[in-house]
Enzyme design. Structure first.
Site, PDB file in Angstrom:
ATOM      1  N   CYS A 109       0.851  -1.198   0.000  1.00  0.00           N
ATOM      2  CA  CYS A 109       0.000   0.000   0.000  1.00  0.00           C
ATOM      3  C   CYS A 109       0.881   1.239   0.000  1.00  0.00           C
ATOM      4  O   CYS A 109       1.876   1.291   0.733  1.00  0.00           O
ATOM      5  CB  CYS A 109      -0.885  -0.029   1.249  1.00  0.00           C
ATOM      6  SG  CYS A 109      -2.006   1.374   1.371  1.00  0.00           S
TER       7      CYS A 109
ATOM      8  N   HIS B 105      -9.198  -3.987  -1.172  1.00  0.00           N
ATOM      9  CA  HIS B 105      -8.135  -3.169  -0.577  1.00  0.00           C
ATOM     10  C   HIS B 105      -8.442  -1.677  -0.755  1.00  0.00           C
ATOM     11  O   HIS B 105      -8.361  -0.896   0.205  1.00  0.00           O
ATOM     12  CB  HIS B 105      -6.787  -3.526  -1.229  1.00  0.00           C
ATOM     13  CG  HIS B 105      -5.634  -2.693  -0.756  1.00  0.00           C
ATOM     14  ND1 HIS B 105      -4.537  -3.223  -0.132  1.00  0.00           N
ATOM     15  CD2 HIS B 105      -5.406  -1.353  -0.837  1.00  0.00           C
ATOM     16  CE1 HIS B 105      -3.690  -2.242   0.171  1.00  0.00           C
ATOM     17  NE2 HIS B 105      -4.189  -1.101  -0.253  1.00  0.00           N
ATOM     18  N   GLU B 106      -8.803  -1.295  -1.988  1.00  0.00           N
ATOM     19  CA  GLU B 106      -9.063   0.136  -2.244  1.00  0.00           C
ATOM     20  C   GLU B 106     -10.313   0.614  -1.515  1.00  0.00           C
ATOM     21  O   GLU B 106     -10.323   1.705  -0.937  1.00  0.00           O
ATOM     22  CB  GLU B 106      -9.187   0.405  -3.745  1.00  0.00           C
ATOM     23  CG  GLU B 106      -7.901   0.199  -4.542  1.00  0.00           C
ATOM     24  CD  GLU B 106      -6.679   0.861  -3.932  1.00  0.00           C
ATOM     25  OE1 GLU B 106      -6.797   1.945  -3.314  1.00  0.00           O
ATOM     26  OE2 GLU B 106      -5.592   0.287  -4.055  1.00  0.00           O
TER      27      GLU B 106
ATOM     28  N   HIS C  34     -10.008   1.641   2.115  1.00  0.00           N
ATOM     29  CA  HIS C  34      -9.503   2.991   2.404  1.00  0.00           C
ATOM     30  C   HIS C  34     -10.638   3.991   2.622  1.00  0.00           C
ATOM     31  O   HIS C  34     -10.445   5.015   3.269  1.00  0.00           O
ATOM     32  CB  HIS C  34      -8.627   3.491   1.246  1.00  0.00           C
ATOM     33  CG  HIS C  34      -7.244   2.933   1.243  1.00  0.00           C
ATOM     34  ND1 HIS C  34      -6.358   3.122   2.277  1.00  0.00           N
ATOM     35  CD2 HIS C  34      -6.569   2.204   0.317  1.00  0.00           C
ATOM     36  CE1 HIS C  34      -5.207   2.536   1.990  1.00  0.00           C
ATOM     37  NE2 HIS C  34      -5.302   1.972   0.805  1.00  0.00           N
TER      38      HIS C  34
HETATM   39 NI    NI Z   1      -3.701   0.961  -0.082  1.00  0.00          NI
END
Ligand code: NI
Length: 180
Positions: free
Chosen positions: A101, A143-144, A147
């Site tokens: 990341c 994963h995105e 955020h």
């Molecule tokens: Ni990330």
């Protein structure tokens, strides 16, 4: 100007980002945000980036995976903007990959996630879209989207021994990873 990346420890990465108002999607300032996200992703070499990572707590992230081969999977997702995305797990069976990341520079960690998901979102034209994602792409999307909900991949690491610096990952893990 390339926006700096907010790194782990910056509280903005732990906030639930605000929904984007549909009427704002066509605004100049929103288009500017999309340009800055894309510039930052290209500059720092990510395959995805989320607005909180450049200091904007809004539910927007982008992913671009073209001609990408990982773990023997051909993964193609043209440049895609996800606004106010909602995720649905279609199959809870999980598979693990070594994630990295931009907000956690220099590290890799082994994370298991669902491999069959559906995302509902608005695109940059405020059109309703859905994307079904499997395999490594499902991992990238989760994963995105994390955020936008105050989460980082390290939160999902079940075995802390499976955290590595990038150089040691390259030397000791990547070369032995039979999936690669
Ligand atoms: Ni990330």
């Amino acid at each position: 100007m390339i926006r700096p990346i907010c790194r782990m420890g910056n509280p903005i990465l732990r906030k639930i980002a605000a929904d984007v108002k549909i009427e704002d999607i066509s605004s100049d300032s929103f288009n500017q945000l999309l340009s800055e996200l894309r510039e930052a992703m290209n500059h720092y070499g990510g395959i995805g980036i989320a607005a909180p990572q450049i200091g904007v707590s809004k539910k927007v992230c982008i992913i671009e995976l073209e001609g990408f081969n990982r773990y023997g999977q051909d993964i193609n997702l043209p440049f895609t903007v996800f606004i106010n995305p909602v995720i649905e797990v279609l199959d809870p069976a999980e598979k693990g990959y070594w994630e990295g990341c931009l907000s956690v520079p220099g590290l890799r960690g082994f994370v298991e996630r669902a491999q069959n998901i559906r995302v509902s979102y608005l695109n940059e034209k405020a059109e309703k879209k859905t994307l079904n994602a499997e395999g490594f792409l499902a991992t990238v999307v989760q994963h995105e989207l994390d955020h936008l909900f105050g989460k980082l991949y390290i939160d999902h690491i079940k075995d802390p021994s499976l955290i590595s610096y990038q150089e040691e990952y390259d030397e000791f893990i990547l070369s032995k990873d039979t999936n690669e």
